[in-house]
Design a protein around this motif. Structure first.
Motif, mmCIF file in Angstrom:
data_model
loop_
_atom_site.group_PDB
_atom_site.id
_atom_site.type_symbol
_atom_site.label_atom_id
_atom_site.label_comp_id
_atom_site.label_asym_id
_atom_site.label_seq_id
_atom_site.Cartn_x
_atom_site.Cartn_y
_atom_site.Cartn_z
ATOM 1 N N HIS A 65 0.906 -1.261 -0.031
ATOM 2 C CA HIS A 65 -0.073 0.082 0.102
ATOM 3 C C HIS A 65 0.799 1.434 0.102
ATOM 4 O O HIS A 65 2.060 1.235 0.464
ATOM 5 C CB HIS A 65 -0.864 0.105 1.243
ATOM 6 C CG HIS A 65 -1.865 -1.045 1.310
ATOM 7 N ND1 HIS A 65 -3.063 -1.037 0.883
ATOM 8 C CD2 HIS A 65 -1.608 -2.338 2.203
ATOM 9 C CE1 HIS A 65 -3.656 -2.465 1.080
ATOM 10 N NE2 HIS A 65 -2.990 -2.954 1.946
ATOM 11 N N LYS A 66 0.222 2.090 -0.407
ATOM 12 C CA LYS A 66 0.961 3.542 -0.466
ATOM 13 C C LYS A 66 -0.061 4.606 -0.064
ATOM 14 O O LYS A 66 -1.372 4.446 -0.094
ATOM 15 C CB LYS A 66 1.343 4.323 -1.890
ATOM 16 C CG LYS A 66 2.299 3.249 -2.475
ATOM 17 C CD LYS A 66 3.812 3.195 -1.888
ATOM 18 C CE LYS A 66 4.462 2.361 -2.398
ATOM 19 N NZ LYS A 66 5.659 1.911 -1.959
ATOM 20 N N LYS A 72 0.043 -2.700 -5.206
ATOM 21 C CA LYS A 72 -0.447 -3.777 -5.203
ATOM 22 C C LYS A 72 -1.873 -3.834 -4.535
ATOM 23 O O LYS A 72 -2.929 -4.573 -5.111
ATOM 24 C CB LYS A 72 0.518 -4.961 -4.314
ATOM 25 C CG LYS A 72 2.113 -5.070 -4.972
ATOM 26 C CD LYS A 72 2.525 -6.103 -4.151
ATOM 27 C CE LYS A 72 4.047 -6.156 -4.555
ATOM 28 N NZ LYS A 72 4.795 -6.919 -3.761
ATOM 29 N N GLY A 73 -1.982 -3.058 -3.562
ATOM 30 C CA GLY A 73 -3.264 -2.960 -2.866
ATOM 31 C C GLY A 73 -3.784 -1.508 -3.040
ATOM 32 O O GLY A 73 -3.012 -0.610 -3.585
ATOM 33 N N PRO A 74 -5.130 -1.247 -2.572
ATOM 34 C CA PRO A 74 -5.397 0.238 -2.714
ATOM 35 C C PRO A 74 -4.601 1.262 -1.799
ATOM 36 O O PRO A 74 -4.011 0.793 -0.716
ATOM 37 C CB PRO A 74 -6.784 0.160 -2.105
ATOM 38 C CG PRO A 74 -6.888 -1.099 -1.060
ATOM 39 C CD PRO A 74 -5.989 -1.928 -1.703
ATOM 40 N N ALA A 99 -7.468 -10.854 9.630
ATOM 41 C CA ALA A 99 -7.886 -12.198 8.626
ATOM 42 C C ALA A 99 -7.290 -12.134 7.381
ATOM 43 O O ALA A 99 -7.157 -13.034 6.931
ATOM 44 C CB ALA A 99 -9.297 -12.287 8.919
ATOM 45 N N GLY A 100 -7.227 -10.956 6.617
ATOM 46 C CA GLY A 100 -6.913 -10.907 5.338
ATOM 47 C C GLY A 100 -8.366 -10.819 4.692
ATOM 48 O O GLY A 100 -9.080 -10.662 5.249
ATOM 49 N N GLY A 101 -8.014 -10.779 3.266
ATOM 50 C CA GLY A 101 -9.205 -10.392 2.483
ATOM 51 C C GLY A 101 -8.833 -10.375 1.246
ATOM 52 O O GLY A 101 -7.929 -10.309 0.584
ATOM 53 N N MET A 110 -5.183 -9.773 0.162
ATOM 54 C CA MET A 110 -4.304 -9.158 1.336
ATOM 55 C C MET A 110 -4.063 -10.232 2.172
ATOM 56 O O MET A 110 -5.016 -11.167 2.799
ATOM 57 C CB MET A 110 -5.020 -7.950 2.169
ATOM 58 C CG MET A 110 -3.894 -7.399 3.234
ATOM 59 S SD MET A 110 -4.837 -6.063 4.078
ATOM 60 C CE MET A 110 -5.979 -6.629 5.065
ATOM 61 N N PRO A 111 -2.820 -10.541 2.728
ATOM 62 C CA PRO A 111 -2.583 -11.712 3.395
ATOM 63 C C PRO A 111 -2.935 -11.241 4.870
ATOM 64 O O PRO A 111 -3.042 -10.345 5.353
ATOM 65 C CB PRO A 111 -0.919 -11.856 3.362
ATOM 66 C CG PRO A 111 -0.393 -10.566 2.898
ATOM 67 C CD PRO A 111 -1.551 -9.883 2.076
ATOM 68 N N PRO A 112 -3.136 -12.503 5.646
ATOM 69 C CA PRO A 112 -3.508 -12.209 7.089
ATOM 70 C C PRO A 112 -2.388 -11.811 7.762
ATOM 71 O O PRO A 112 -1.093 -12.071 7.448
ATOM 72 C CB PRO A 112 -4.069 -13.628 7.418
ATOM 73 C CG PRO A 112 -3.367 -14.676 6.628
ATOM 74 C CD PRO A 112 -3.198 -13.825 5.389
#
Length: 132
Positions: A65-66, A72-74, A99-101, A110-112
């Protein structure tokens, strides 16, 4: 010489038309990407926000994330635009951090982060939602 003028005009017009359509679809894609949830922000203790910022820095969150702009993610600011800063959404995001999701922001997974406590994840989510 007339056909060259027509060809150049056609190329310029096509380029402009494509550029215009691309801009419009980018704006629509951004709106669809964020899908804001209506609601008023609630105040959060500044100490919790400071703790959340530190925890994010030390937990490799910036690997995916940024603050601004997708990686890679939002982006954190996009997350803050989607969710109002309310305890229910802070708790929801804290649970997702632990938990990740997948699916909320497209295909990224997203890994936990099971080593984080609920309190730590709440501080992190609070900080993220403060970045409006």
């Amino acid at each position: 010489m007339g056909w060259k003028y027509v060809l150049i005009s056609l190329v310029v017009f096509s380029a402009f038309a494509c550029q215009q359509k691309e801009t419009e679809s980018d704006e629509t894609a951004t709106k669809d990407y964020i899908r804001p949830i209506p609601g008023q922000d609630e105040p959060v203790d500044p100490e919790i926000l400071d703790k959340g910022e530190v925890l994010i820095s030390y937990n490799a969150c910036y690997d995916c994330h940024k603050k601004d702009g997708r990686f890679k993610g939002p982006a954190y600011r996009d997350i803050a635009k989607r969710y109002p800063r309310k305890q229910v959404y802070i708790d929801l995001l804290a649970q997702k951090i632990i938990a990740g999701g997948t699916g909320s922001w497209g295909n990224p997974i997203m890994p936990p982060h099971p080593k984080l406590t609920q309190e730590e994840a709440i501080a992190m989510a609070s900080y993220i939602l403060s970045l409006k």
